[in-house]
Design a protein around this motif. Structure first.
Motif, PDB file in Angstrom:
ATOM      1  N   UNK A 131       7.037   5.349   4.298  1.00  9.13           N
ATOM      2  CA  UNK A 131       6.773   4.293   5.267  1.00  9.13           C
ATOM      3  C   UNK A 131       7.239   4.677   6.669  1.00  9.13           C
ATOM      4  N   UNK A 132       8.141   5.631   6.776  1.00  7.60           N
ATOM      5  CA  UNK A 132       8.630   6.058   8.089  1.00  7.60           C
ATOM      6  C   UNK A 132       7.750   7.131   8.734  1.00  7.60           C
ATOM      7  N   UNK A 133       6.737   7.593   8.002  1.00  8.13           N
ATOM      8  CA  UNK A 133       5.845   8.633   8.508  1.00  8.13           C
ATOM      9  C   UNK A 133       4.600   7.994   9.136  1.00  8.13           C
TER      10      UNK A 133
ATOM     11  N   UNK B  81       0.829  -1.205   0.000  1.00  9.79           N
ATOM     12  CA  UNK B  81       0.000   0.000   0.000  1.00  9.79           C
ATOM     13  C   UNK B  81       0.864   1.257   0.000  1.00  9.79           C
ATOM     14  N   UNK B  82       1.924   1.250   0.793  1.00 11.99           N
ATOM     15  CA  UNK B  82       2.849   2.391   0.840  1.00 11.99           C
ATOM     16  C   UNK B  82       3.511   2.607  -0.514  1.00 11.99           C
TER      17      UNK B  82
ATOM     18  N   UNK C 103      -2.362  -1.978  14.355  1.00 13.34           N
ATOM     19  CA  UNK C 103      -0.974  -1.648  14.676  1.00 13.34           C
ATOM     20  C   UNK C 103      -0.755  -0.139  14.668  1.00 13.34           C
ATOM     21  N   UNK C 104      -1.351   0.549  13.691  1.00 14.35           N
ATOM     22  CA  UNK C 104      -1.196   2.009  13.640  1.00 14.35           C
ATOM     23  C   UNK C 104      -1.953   2.703  14.770  1.00 14.35           C
ATOM     24  N   UNK C 105      -3.129   2.190  15.086  1.00 16.72           N
ATOM     25  CA  UNK C 105      -3.929   2.776  16.171  1.00 16.72           C
ATOM     26  C   UNK C 105      -3.210   2.674  17.517  1.00 16.72           C
TER      27      UNK C 105
ATOM     28  N   UNK D 181       1.144   6.310   7.241  1.00 15.16           N
ATOM     29  CA  UNK D 181       0.793   4.906   7.421  1.00 15.16           C
ATOM     30  C   UNK D 181      -0.611   4.770   7.993  1.00 15.16           C
ATOM     31  N   UNK D 182      -0.910   5.574   9.005  1.00  7.68           N
ATOM     32  CA  UNK D 182      -2.228   5.510   9.643  1.00  7.68           C
ATOM     33  C   UNK D 182      -3.324   5.876   8.651  1.00  7.68           C
TER      34      UNK D 182
END
Length: 220
Positions: free
Chosen positions: A51-53, A43-44, A91-93, A57-58
């Protein structure tokens, strides 16, 4: 309540429509990250995001989760890729909680109540209380990542379905109801052929490290 350092959830529940959805199991932090990365890395790349942001990502994870909830029957969604999207969104949450070793043991993703709509991802602590009947029944097994699920908001709702006649769309609640008088909050089950060609069900109850009863129903 049992105390431990946790970087992954044991179970992520998706209640897509009232009473129906998925229950996805993750056996280790590596299993959880593997599932999340199956969605996140492509997706990234597709979105040309960083991907480091964490914010990017969220946004990606939440966007695809919303797309699924908006049209769950849309072609292209199947059990495995929905499991990946769920893992990525959770994971992002709970990224900061996971870093601190405080990832919730059970997470639920569901529609918000009220006119505004939307989706909420939250710590489902009620699943650790074990009211004596299943809040969720999952067709699948933990070692295979879970599967489709039925949800029950009350004992009366569960008993009504449990006492009904099984059919192709819903059969696990009826079997669990006839086998057990009391259960933990989550029970999983898969069809299992018998020695004589008949069909049975292999059940597994999840207690999440808390005290819970599994009481067989007495015959007679």
């Amino acid at each position: 309540m049992a105390k431990s350092t946790r970087r992954h959830p044991d179970l992520v529940l998706l209640q897509v429509v009232e009473g129906e959805g998925f229950g996805f199991t993750y056996l280790s932090p590596e299993d959880f990250d593997y599932a999340a990365d199956h969605f996140m890395l492509p997706a990234v790349k597709f979105a040309e995001a960083d991907v480091s942001d964490p914010e990017q990502r969220r946004e990606l994870a939440y966007d695809f989760l919303w797309r699924y909830f908006s049209k769950p029957q849309r072609k292209g969604y199947f059990r495995e890729n929905v499991r990946w999207i769920a893992a990525a969104a959770v994971r992002e949450k709970f990224f900061k909680e996971a870093e601190a070793g405080k990832m919730p043991r059970v997470v639920i993703i569901e529609r918000k109540s009220g006119e505004d709509g939307g989706i909420v991802i939250r710590d489902a602590r009620e699943y650790l209380d074990h009211p004596g009947y299943p809040l969720a029944l999952i067709v699948g097994k933990a070692s295979a990542g879970g599967g489709s699920a039925h949800f029950f908001a009350s004992r009366a709702a569960y008993e009504k379905v449990g006492a009904s006649t099984p059919n192709q769309e819903m059969w696990l609640p009826q079997i669990v109801f006839r086998l057990y008088a009391e259960t933990p909050s989550v029970v999983m089950g898969i069809p299992k052929p018998g020695k004589k060609g008949d069909m049975g069900v292999e059940c597994m109850a999840l207690a999440f490290g808390e005290r819970a009863k599994l009481v067989e129903r007495k015959a007679g």
